[in-house]
Scaffold this motif. Structure first.
Motif, short mmCIF file in Angstrom:
data_model
loop_
_atom_site.label_atom_id
_atom_site.label_comp_id
_atom_site.label_asym_id
_atom_site.label_seq_id
_atom_site.Cartn_x
_atom_site.Cartn_y
_atom_site.Cartn_z
N LEU A 76 11.86 -5.81 -18.88
CA LEU A 76 12.36 -7.02 -19.54
C LEU A 76 11.67 -7.26 -20.88
N LEU A 77 10.37 -7.04 -20.93
CA LEU A 77 9.64 -7.23 -22.19
C LEU A 77 10.14 -6.27 -23.27
N VAL A 78 10.40 -5.03 -22.90
CA VAL A 78 10.94 -4.06 -23.86
C VAL A 78 12.34 -4.49 -24.29
N PHE A 79 13.16 -4.90 -23.34
CA PHE A 79 14.52 -5.36 -23.63
C PHE A 79 14.49 -6.54 -24.60
N PHE A 80 13.69 -7.56 -24.31
CA PHE A 80 13.60 -8.74 -25.18
C PHE A 80 13.12 -8.35 -26.58
N THR A 81 12.16 -7.44 -26.64
CA THR A 81 11.61 -7.01 -27.92
C THR A 81 12.67 -6.29 -28.76
N LEU A 82 13.41 -5.39 -28.14
CA LEU A 82 14.44 -4.66 -28.88
C LEU A 82 15.58 -5.58 -29.33
N ILE A 83 15.99 -6.48 -28.45
CA ILE A 83 17.04 -7.43 -28.82
C ILE A 83 16.58 -8.26 -30.02
N PHE A 84 15.37 -8.77 -29.94
CA PHE A 84 14.83 -9.58 -31.04
C PHE A 84 14.75 -8.74 -32.32
N GLU A 85 14.19 -7.56 -32.22
CA GLU A 85 14.00 -6.70 -33.39
C GLU A 85 15.33 -6.45 -34.12
N PHE A 86 16.37 -6.13 -33.35
CA PHE A 86 17.65 -5.81 -33.97
C PHE A 86 18.40 -7.06 -34.43
N LEU A 87 18.44 -8.10 -33.61
CA LEU A 87 19.17 -9.31 -34.01
C LEU A 87 18.49 -10.02 -35.18
N PHE A 88 17.18 -10.17 -35.12
CA PHE A 88 16.44 -10.82 -36.20
C PHE A 88 16.55 -9.99 -37.48
N GLY A 89 16.36 -8.68 -37.34
CA GLY A 89 16.44 -7.81 -38.50
C GLY A 89 17.80 -7.81 -39.16
N LEU A 111 4.00 2.60 -35.76
CA LEU A 111 3.71 2.87 -34.35
C LEU A 111 4.49 1.95 -33.42
N PHE A 112 5.69 1.54 -33.83
CA PHE A 112 6.50 0.66 -33.01
C PHE A 112 6.83 1.30 -31.65
N LEU A 113 7.00 2.60 -31.62
CA LEU A 113 7.25 3.28 -30.34
C LEU A 113 6.05 3.12 -29.41
N LEU A 114 4.84 3.23 -29.96
CA LEU A 114 3.63 3.01 -29.15
C LEU A 114 3.60 1.57 -28.64
N VAL A 115 3.93 0.64 -29.51
CA VAL A 115 3.96 -0.78 -29.12
C VAL A 115 4.94 -0.99 -27.97
N LEU A 116 6.11 -0.38 -28.06
CA LEU A 116 7.10 -0.49 -26.98
C LEU A 116 6.58 0.11 -25.67
N LEU A 117 5.90 1.23 -25.77
CA LEU A 117 5.32 1.84 -24.56
C LEU A 117 4.25 0.94 -23.95
N VAL A 118 3.43 0.34 -24.79
CA VAL A 118 2.40 -0.57 -24.29
C VAL A 118 3.05 -1.80 -23.65
N ILE A 119 4.06 -2.35 -24.32
CA ILE A 119 4.77 -3.50 -23.76
C ILE A 119 5.38 -3.14 -22.40
#
Length: 134
Positions: A76-89, A111-119
């Motif tokens: 869910l955290l990854v999903f929310f992050t990607l949704i935000f990243e694309f919609l906000f952007g 290192l956004f991919l690393l951030v997503l992995l950590v999330i």
């Protein structure tokens, strides 16, 4: 299930606040001191550490006990992050799709991919460390 989603949204908002502050720090301080080639990966590492720390301290407040719950929180955290990243952007900043995909290009030091992995993995990893075998 709705409690888990609600608590995950609260956790994500907390992470998002610190992510914005990290971005401000990167742009206002790191870039001017060391340039974008160092500032961008440093910011990614800093944010990854911040996320892991937030998850570590917030996790007990979520009241979870099953491995699947920790995995679901990460998804869910990854999903929310990607949704935000694309919609906000797209809608707020006005970036096109190819510009939005640039955050995934590690050749530029992002290192956004690393951030997503950590999330995604930090809820399960932190739970494994804190609570042992799940």
């Amino acid at each position: 299930m709705s409690k888990l989603i609600f608590k995950t949204i609260i956790l994500w908002i907390l992470i998002a606040i610190f992510a914005v502050l990290n971005g401000i720090l990167r742009e206002k301080l790191f870039v001017s001191l060391m340039g974008i080639k160092i500032a961008l990966p440093l910011s990614g590492l800093t944010l990854s550490s911040i996320i892991a720390t937030i998850v570590w301290f917030f996790l007990p407040k979520m009241g979870l006990s099953r491995r699947i719950d920790f995995i679901l929180v990460g998804v869910l955290l990854v999903f929310f992050t990607l949704i935000f990243e694309f919609l906000f952007g797209y809608f707020v900043i006005g970036k096109n799709f190819s510009e939005l995909l640039e955050v995934f290009d590690i050749k530029n030091g992002n290192l956004f991919l690393l951030v997503l992995l950590v999330i995604g993995f930090s809820p399960w990893v932190c739970a494994k460390i804190k609570y042992g075998d799940l």
